[in-house]
Scaffold this active site. Structure first.
Site, mmCIF file in Angstrom:
data_model
loop_
_atom_site.group_PDB
_atom_site.id
_atom_site.type_symbol
_atom_site.label_atom_id
_atom_site.label_comp_id
_atom_site.label_asym_id
_atom_site.label_seq_id
_atom_site.Cartn_x
_atom_site.Cartn_y
_atom_site.Cartn_z
ATOM 1 N N ARG A 1 3.103 11.183 0.283
ATOM 2 C CA ARG A 1 2.383 10.037 0.846
ATOM 3 C C ARG A 1 2.811 9.809 2.286
ATOM 4 N NH1 ARG A 1 3.855 6.755 -4.539
ATOM 5 N NH2 ARG A 1 2.258 7.663 -5.871
ATOM 6 N N GLY B 1 2.970 0.038 -6.930
ATOM 7 C CA GLY B 1 3.882 -0.141 -8.057
ATOM 8 C C GLY B 1 3.396 -1.261 -8.974
ATOM 9 N N LYS B 2 2.081 -1.311 -9.164
ATOM 10 C CA LYS B 2 1.494 -2.362 -10.010
ATOM 11 C C LYS B 2 1.910 -2.210 -11.472
ATOM 12 C CE LYS B 2 -2.644 -1.048 -8.466
ATOM 13 N NZ LYS B 2 -2.423 -0.286 -7.249
ATOM 14 N N ASP C 1 14.453 -2.358 -2.634
ATOM 15 C CA ASP C 1 15.679 -1.555 -2.572
ATOM 16 C C ASP C 1 15.506 -0.261 -1.773
ATOM 17 O OD1 ASP C 1 13.998 -1.062 -4.927
ATOM 18 O OD2 ASP C 1 15.360 0.629 -5.243
ATOM 19 N N GLN D 1 -6.276 1.283 -7.928
ATOM 20 C CA GLN D 1 -6.335 1.492 -6.472
ATOM 21 C C GLN D 1 -5.951 0.172 -5.781
ATOM 22 O OE1 GLN D 1 -9.214 2.874 -8.364
ATOM 23 N NE2 GLN D 1 -7.828 4.579 -8.516
ATOM 24 N N LYS E 1 9.676 -2.570 -4.542
ATOM 25 C CA LYS E 1 10.519 -1.520 -3.953
ATOM 26 C C LYS E 1 11.357 -1.995 -2.750
ATOM 27 C CE LYS E 1 8.652 2.748 -4.854
ATOM 28 N NZ LYS E 1 7.727 3.888 -4.755
ATOM 29 N N ASP F 1 -0.759 2.577 -4.995
ATOM 30 C CA ASP F 1 0.615 3.010 -5.248
ATOM 31 C C ASP F 1 1.636 1.940 -4.893
ATOM 32 O OD1 ASP F 1 -0.510 5.570 -5.842
ATOM 33 O OD2 ASP F 1 -0.607 5.930 -3.693
ATOM 34 N N ASN G 1 -8.421 8.830 -10.903
ATOM 35 C CA ASN G 1 -7.798 8.878 -9.568
ATOM 36 C C ASN G 1 -6.558 7.982 -9.538
ATOM 37 O OD1 ASN G 1 -9.573 6.707 -9.903
ATOM 38 N ND2 ASN G 1 -10.236 6.650 -7.785
#
Ligand code: IMP
Length: 409
Positions: free
Chosen positions: A307, A22-23, A335, A226, A333, A20, A45
């Protein structure tokens, strides 16, 4: 076609935390420069969320780069594919005006993930949770499908058009005896038959296909799923997924040789999150954790689970970079940290607790910024610290969800 270009025709994008990161966004940004976008391992998944023209798209099996109409899309041999989910994604894209089937290539060596794998995953999790040992899987059947693969009892995509009644009946009888699970054989058969009709023609030898594309100078973007700390070997075992999530795993999953990779982009959030159980040294609870979760929209894109949130932990980034040979970072991320008074970066461990370097927050918006020099000094300092400590340049900095909201250095 020169040997050099054949030798370095692939770029890999690899998560370096617990997923997670942000790929999807960097993939989406880079995709237009590539001819082939390939996923290597894992299954439904994964959940890449990307935003195009304000509309959110979530992909589980298809690589997020598939939004680009020109690229060939490969689902590699290392994957475990739940066919109804794949058909659903194909339908969703169709509704958005994107017909993926003519350019979708599915490895004949990939495994089919059946609904019964999900039932086993759920039952295992329920059992373990009772004794406090639950892994917190996504319950998408990933572990059981890879168990079948390793036990050599799996069914691969090359058999999607065959009559699988015999195999499934045997399997159903066994599962009834061992797990008390009722397999709906008719429903399983129906979904395979339906899938065979729609995507049977996409099943092919993707290893040869990738080699051929490379021979004709095509560029391959490897979309990792993943992340490194969820890797079956190098992650925080047993709180990991069941596939190899590193660049080496991706090469194995695609049947690509190591020298084809010219760049490995390590993706890390400017903070850190984790879903499911397992150690998380820099986890923060209370108001700060809640704020990161809300500002970062940190809820599972597959399971919607909140999360766990915490601070960036540099030793994990260093270890991931060591395993994957990262050539640059994409810090995402940034920001999300805009409102923090103080920002902490984990730099080590003392008596089981994280030790931190503290940074003053910048307390102003960096949202949508595209130039490094426009970032407040405090934010620049944070980025330069990551660079200095890891010895790897930060080439991309995410400053928002939208396509253009990225600093490229
Ligand atoms: P599984 O892959 O469903 O077996 O789950 C094993 C562990 O990996 C759990 O902690 C999941 O939450 C985590 N996991 C699996 N896929 C992802 C992902 O794409 N992002 C974040 N965590 C994941």
């Amino acid at each position: 076609m020169s040997g050099t270009s054949l030798a370095s025709s692939a770029v890999a994008v690899i998560g370096t935390q617990w997923g997670d990161e942000g790929k999807g966004k960097i993939i989406d940004m880079l995709a237009e420069k590539f001819d082939v976008i390939a996923r290597a391992c894992g299954g439904a998944n994964a959940g890449h969320t990307i935003v195009v023209n304000g509309v959110k798209h979530v992909f589980r099996l298809l690589p997020s780069g598939c939004l680009h109409a020109h690229a060939e899309i490969v689902l590699g041999s290392g994957m475990v594919i739940h066919l109804p989910t794949l058909l659903e994604e194909i339908e969703l894209l169709k509704a958005a005006g994107i017909d993926i089937i003519p350019r979708l290539r599915i490895s004949h060596e990939a495994h089919i993930l059946f609904d019964f794998h999900k039932l086993i995953d759920g039952a295992n999790e329920d059992d373990k949770t009772k004794t406090g040992k639950g892994i917190g899987t996504t319950r998408r059947g990933i572990g059981p499908a890879y168990c079948d693969k390793a036990a050599r009892t799996g069914i691969r995509m090359e058999r999607v058009s065959e009559d699988l009644r015999g195999d499934l009946s045997e399997r159903a009888a066994l599962l009834k005896r061992t797990h008390g699970i009722d397999v709906d054989i008719e429903a399983e058969l129906q979904s395979v038959t339906h899938a065979a009709k729609l995507i049977g023609s996409c099943v092919t030898d993707t290893v040869t296909l990738l080699a051929d594309r490379r021979k004709s100078d095509k560029k391959v973007l490897i979309e990792g799923a993943q992340a490194t700390m969820l890797d079956i070997d190098h992650g925080t075992y047993p709180y990991v997924t069941s596939s190899a999530t590193t660049v080496a795993g991706a090469l194995q999953g695609l049947g690509l040789p190591p020298q084809c990779v010219s760049q490995v982009i390590g993706v890390a959030k400017a903070y850190c999150t984790r879903v499911g159980s397992g150690d998380f040294l820099t986890e923060v609870s209370g108001a700060t954790g809640d704020r990161l979760r809300e500002r970062g929209g940190e809820y599972g894109s597959v399971t919607k689970r909140p999360r766990r949130c915490g601070w960036l932990h540099l030793p994990d980034l260093k270890r991931s970079a060591m395993i994957n040979g990262c050539t640059c970072w994409n810090i995402t991320k940034l920001d999300v940290l805009d409102t923090e008074e103080m920002i902490f970066v984990g730099v080590g461990e003392y008596q089981g607790k994280a030790t931190y370097k503290e940074f003053s927050g910048w307390k102003c918006s960096t949202a949508g910024m595209t130039a490094f020099d426009d970032l407040p000094m405090e934010a620049q300092k944070l980025i330069l610290f990551i660079e200095q400590e890891t010895g790897i340049p930060v080439r991309y900095i995410g400053t928002g969800q939208g396509r253009g909201e990225m600093i490229v250095r």
